[in-house]
Design an enzyme around this catalytic site. Structure first.
Site, PDB file in Angstrom:
ATOM      1  CD  GLU A   1      -2.460  -1.512   2.585  1.00 60.96           C
ATOM      2  OE1 GLU A   1      -2.178  -0.803   3.573  1.00 60.96           O
ATOM      3  OE2 GLU A   1      -3.144  -2.554   2.678  1.00 60.96           O
TER       4      GLU A   1
ATOM      5  CB  ALA B   1      -6.920  -6.277   0.390  1.00 63.71           C
ATOM      6  CD  GLU B   2      -3.954  -4.529   5.159  1.00 64.56           C
ATOM      7  OE1 GLU B   2      -5.076  -5.093   5.130  1.00 64.56           O
ATOM      8  OE2 GLU B   2      -3.832  -3.296   5.215  1.00 64.56           O
TER       9      GLU B   2
ATOM     10  CD  GLN C   1       0.091   2.608   4.895  1.00 62.95           C
ATOM     11  OE1 GLN C   1      -0.942   3.013   5.386  1.00 62.95           O
ATOM     12  NE2 GLN C   1       0.364   2.764   3.611  1.00 62.95           N
TER      13      GLN C   1
ATOM     14  CG  ASP D   1       2.921  -2.173  14.362  1.00 62.46           C
ATOM     15  OD1 ASP D   1       1.779  -1.691  14.520  1.00 62.46           O
ATOM     16  OD2 ASP D   1       3.975  -1.531  14.589  1.00 62.46           O
TER      17      ASP D   1
ATOM     18  N   PRO E   1      -4.672  -8.750   9.190  1.00 62.98           N
ATOM     19  CG  PRO E   1      -5.890  -6.983   8.226  1.00 62.98           C
ATOM     20  CD  PRO E   1      -4.680  -7.266   9.066  1.00 62.98           C
TER      21      PRO E   1
ATOM     22  CG  HIS F   1      -0.880   3.672  13.500  1.00 70.22           C
ATOM     23  ND1 HIS F   1      -2.202   3.712  13.799  1.00 70.22           N
ATOM     24  CD2 HIS F   1      -0.791   4.019  12.187  1.00 70.22           C
ATOM     25  CE1 HIS F   1      -2.891   4.089  12.720  1.00 70.22           C
ATOM     26  NE2 HIS F   1      -2.053   4.275  11.734  1.00 70.22           N
TER      27      HIS F   1
END
Ligand code: TPP
Ligand code: TPP
Ligand code: MG
Ligand code: MG
Lengths: 328, 362, 362, 328
Positions: free
Chosen positions: D31, D61-62, D84, D86, D91, D131
């Site tokens: 991303e 979408a991870e 992006q 931790d 997901p 984050h």
């Protein structure tokens, strides 16, 4: 009520039924838990008794199941969800870690999410890949979750009732290989609360610390050791989070030697934690380092090799033999 | 690729080319040529025999479990027949018959279900991915394999198979979306057999059809009768062609039915009536194309008997291969976790070796 | 609910009721009544002031970060104005202005972005869920909240908001599907502002529109001009009514644009040109409805000035509330992990207490 | 080439660029990693140099990102993906645990998946919730993954090059708070292989064992201790899996006392493992139990409270003081 002979599957089914009778905010949902009664039949008869709205099948999506459960718990319900097998709980990991575990904390205590996540877990049933994972370390490492694992029918009933009553999310780990083992149980008797370990067998030479599917193996090992003249105490953790430092440390201090037995891969696991915290607390009572008998650091083996991986009586006894007896 | 809704929506009814009585249905679609149909017929006979034999091997305790594709064989053979040798197949646990149709050794194809290892064949040599158990997760791998091939300019198409239940998983969504955004040559093939274990389609979706999901990604959706091998060859073949031509991913939903239990361990009596199953038996994919081919003189008793013999040979290979007890080697547990075992794994392997040598010494 | 494709597909173009020049556009849709528009206008003025003040507070170091909804205020106010007091709002990090429009104290609404705590208001009392950062994950909670209400027979509708980027996540898919299968009264409201940080819509989807995703779940999709508060009130209002009436979930895509950086930390110059932004400034949601209302004598300078004063009061409250330094209490870290702290947490809290008392003693 | 002053962010960017120059099967995606260059600018300039096909943005979408990477790795590529932050890797957990980690093993060694998952991780940057998670325990507990964390620019460069060359999936944990700290580094010098710990500072009284963001804190603590006349050795694990038992145990044996320092919650964590395995191996060399200074068992705190949670120099020194010096 008198004791009766029943399986852990029976006991869990009874706990769900009794909880749903006692509190109509308790709901059960997941994959195949409705008319089928779950692939292990733990929810057998619940839809028939309580109707489609209280016990129901969902679309096939674990993140969806847990995410919806979180929302329902935010709005007055007490959902119990089933993840069909351990490894199929992974798609719900983000909902678990970032939401279920954190909702109360994020809202400074204003919104709790009383929900239970039932996970048929661990191996020993000849299941193919992704059906036998011991995933408790992932959960135990996540603040905000309670993590419990029963090892016999009576405790399965009592712990599940307590889990459903808990104001916080509980990961309820059901050892699949114990589902259909039968034993005497009086379900009317109270069990110790979540957060309490129990000594399942007294002993004086060394302490075996186990939980879930490893408990019967530890008891068997203790029995075998007794034949050879060694007295092993067996502690059943029952509750991984919260952890009962008092009972476990008292047990270890009383014997000065200990082995942790668990099916999961050992690296960075619950067994590591038990060794670390008990050593920290009991260092000067120990005659030898606490040892571990765990699954290896490998993906769960195919059926024909699982016996090599699983903690066995022999491996436990070998490890006990290794506890530097000559030094004491 | 198009963003025109009319070109992305599936037909209102599934495409059928041969009806359940074996008569051709006239639609805009082309009937596959006779050789293709005869080839498919032979494959159907083999696939059915494969399913029957696998079920028998479960009863005999030679297989741990078997999720049969009985009744879905037209899907199994068609999705393979439309592929080139350089293409890839991404199957699920239910697609063992497709894997064998693709040319994989039947005993190797059953390694997973036998309990010997997690997968038995060589995915790179066969261009068949290991069977996926975690639902829909492999669809993303299919996108990656196709995308890598496309970056290298190879003409590879990937056939990615899943069930109706699997369409509810987030990974299904992400796979279709990634494929569409990157214009990746994947044919997503849903075998809608109306059930996900005990859960019927109505509990899985409220959409007009699963093929209607395509437009949400800009992927054309198609619906096909899953018990009509002619229609499947036609619709899947066209999808593969479009994907290969650079038109991006395609979504095909086959309407079929799981006439047998989910696996041998399942008890369908708890969630559906026999009455629901009966009409589907009359729609069997084999009789239909057989009637059609016989009626046109494209198949006779001798040929059919010949295919029966071939299928019996397949069954014999399965019985022979799975009848033998295999010796599982514990060292395999440690050898493949990493390209090189870690020091920790070496220690753990040594512990087992020591146990075994002491056992032997006793 | 319907499975009829024609009723599930969105309109080809987004619904607009007032064009960028402030003229009414005649479509089949009803223009909201004048009071509703004036109410919305006042809310727009407040929302814009809120955004400006929050940006200023970031520059002054009073807020850690601010993802502004500047230019998207019509979406912010409309999605709240269509709700009843018993309904729920499920916002993202970008929807602080909507939260304040819902009546939440503006300082509490900024607790997260100020860095004091993860969420500042009472979700149960305000019926506003904590702002979601992990994208699309809250849409499932929205479904659960709505489903619980429905089981109890309450008339609750849940407004679940997300961005264009979030539609790519698996949880978006699962939420729409669960809502549709259970006919749950949720309005999924996508603020399509063309960007997910630096990633443009074309990299997010190849679909004709995001509203076209609805049909894949059996959910009616609608498209609306996201800078036209009249159209938003109309389309979202109708969606809420249908959801409340038992028609199941609704999907509404608003076409708007993120005219400012993703957050103050972003540098849009790296991925888009100023030329792309300029035309959107002319489509500002406030001027448009203002011109319309003035033109019809529904708004005059005095009223506008009055709203300005109210908005300035709001800004003053923000400055005052966020100007004060708050004292963070370390005990909060341990108090809310569980209803009752575990013995382990008590020990850990005691360790900090001991450190602090020793520090004080120094 | 001479040493130069650069940040860890520079070093990581350089490593990606050099790897992509050296091997055109190396790709980077995720991303905002394209034109923007990543929210931390680690991929700055890569799309410009290597084009859209080698460094590109994906849909948001991870699981999709990792799943596609696995497929690409199955088919001849060496993808590097960025999660992006931790907590936004969760997901992708099922793809990670059930596929990336297991592909080689499931296929009996036939299909490896050489891929790198870059995770900007841990706290100390005033980030809001989700984050700042330290998620290494989840990865370290999962057999089949390598898990590494650099603590300075030179090692970041070297370890990332080695991770990209690895035939196996590597979780590459980038301590966010060290991204922009600058130090002298000669990127042409080789670094020790994955699986090797290094002694960053010699010392004789006790050993601090740290990794990633905790290393500079441990070094600072050692510096402070030196002022007070206590000599602390600092070991930087660098590689959590595989674990370098040899170096770590040698270090601990040489001092007889040790403290593990890590930012993650302590329960069932990497720090538990370090305590457990080192105790098991060095029991009779220990004068006191190995102690841990870790994050608490709580969700990562909001910015204004993170200083309470993070292992600090003072907390480390307090813990060192507690190592039963009177007994020795
Ligand atoms: C992620 C995941 N969740 C749950 C399961 C357990 N499971 C195995 S098969 C199955 C039903 C699948 O249904 P469908 O996709 O329709 O395929 P079919 O079995 O009908 O071919 C379920 C729930 C799984 N394998 N993976
Ligand atoms: C699961 C997850 N992955 C990544 C991120 C990091 N992230 C924060 S906002 C954002 C872009 C979101 O775009 P969109 O959904 O369009 O909403 P917008 O910011 O435009 O309102 C990203 C990638 C996140 N918050 N959650
Ligand atoms: Mg199915
Ligand atoms: Mg956006």
């Amino acid at each position: 009520m008198a004791a009766e002979k029943l399986t852990m599957a029976n006991a869990l089914n009874r706990a769900l039924r009794d909880a749903m009778r006692a509190d109509d905010t308790v709901l059960m949902f997941g994959e195949d838990v409705g008319p089928l009664g779950g692939v292990f039949r733990i929810t057998d008869g619940l839809t028939a008794e309580f109707g489609e709205q209280r016990c129901f099948d969902t679309p096939l999506a674990e993140s969806g199941i847990l995410g919806m459960a979180i929302g329902m718990a935010m709005n007055g319900m007490r959902p119990v969800v089933e993840m069909q097998f351990d490894a199929f709980a992974y798609p719900a990991f983000e909902q678990l870690v970032s939401h279920a575990a954190k909702m109360r904390n994020r809202t400074r205590g204003r919104v709790g999410v009383p929900l239970v996540i039932r996970v048929p877990y661990a191996g020993g049933i000849g299941g193919v890949e992704h059906h036998c994972d011991s995933s408790e370390a992932y959960y135990a490492h996540t603040p905000g979750l309670h993590v419990v694992a029963p090892s016999d029918p009576a405790d399965a009933y009592g712990l599940l009732r307590k889990a459903i009553e808990s104001p916080d999310p509980v990961l309820f780990l059901e050892p699949k290989k114990l589902y259909f083992s039968r034993s005497e149980a009086d379900l009317t008797l109270p069990v110790p609360p979540i957060g309490t370990a129990v000594v399942r067998r007294p002993g004086t030479d060394a302490t075996l610390i186990a939980y879930g599917p490893a408990v019967p193996v530890a008891l068997e090992a203790a029995e075998a050791a007794a034949q050879e003249g060694r007295s092993l105490q067996v502690v059943d953790l029952r509750s991984i989070v919260p952890f009962d430092d008092e009972t476990v440390c008292a047990a270890v201090r009383s014997t000065g030697r200990a082995v942790v037995v668990a099916e999961a891969a050992g690296f960075a696991s619950v067994s590591s934690e038990v060794v670390a915290r008990v050593t920290e607390r009991c260092f000067h009572s120990l005659h030898a380092p606490i040892r571990r008998v765990t699954g290896f650091d490998i993906p769960y083996p195919p059926p024909k090799l699982e016996h090599v991986h699983l903690p066995s009586v022999d491996r436990i006894l070998d490890t006990v033999d290794d506890l530097q007896w000559e030094d004491s | 690729m198009t963003r025109d809704a009319a070109l992305l929506l599936p037909s209102t009814e599934p495409v059928t080319l041969i009806d359940p009585d074996g008569n051709p249905v006239h639609v805009g679609q082309d009937m596959p040529d006779p050789q293709a149909l005869v080839h498919a017929y032979a494959a159907l006979i083999a696939a059915r025999r494969f399913n029957d034999q696998a079920n028998a091997l479960v009863r005999q305790g030679r297989l741990a479990v078997y999720p049969s594709s009985h009744g879905q064989e037209a899907c199994q053979v068609a999705c393979v027949q439309v592929l080139d040798p350089g293409d890839w197949l991404f199957p699920t646990y239910r697609d063992s018959a497709a894997i064998v149709a693709r040319g994989v050794d039947p005993v190797q194809a059953l390694t997973l279900l036998r309990g010997d290892w997690h997968s038995g064949y060589d995915p790179l040599a066969t261009r068949v991915a290991p069977q996926a158990t975690p639902l829909a997760t492999h669809l993303l791998h299919a996108v990656g394999v196709a995308h890598a091939a496309r970056l290298r300019g190879e003409p590879t198409v990937v056939m990615a198979v899943c069930g109706d239940g699997a369409t509810s998983e987030g990974d299904f969504h992400e796979a279709l979306n990634f494929a569409a955004v990157f214009r990746t040559p994947v044919v997503f093939f849903i075998q809608n057999n109306e059930y996900a274990i005990s859960v019927p389609l109505a509990r899985q979706t409220a959409a007009p059809s699963l093929a209607h999901k395509g437009i949400g990604y800009g992927v054309p959706g198609a619906r096909v009768d899953g018990n009509d091998v002619a229609a499947l060859l036609s619709v899947l073949g066209a999808a593969v062609d479009r994907a290969r031509a650079g038109d991006g991913p395609q979504l095909v939903e086959a309407h079929t039915y799981r006439v047998q239990p989910h696996t041998n361990a399942d008890d369908p009596g708890r969630y559906r009536s026999a009455d629901e199953v009966t009409p589907w038996l009359a729609r069997d994919p084999i009789t239909r194309v057989e009637t059609y081919l016989r009626g046109r003189g494209l198949l006779d008793d001798d040929t059919i008997a010949g295919y029966g013999v071939d299928a019996e040979k397949l069954a014999e290979t399965m019985r022979a291969g799975l009848g033998e007890d295999t010796v599982a080697d514990y060292r395999d547990l440690f050898a493949h976790v990493y390209a090189e075992p870690t020091p920790q794994l070496r220690e753990q392997q040594a512990l087992v070796a020591d146990e075994l040598s002491r056992e032997e010494a006793r």
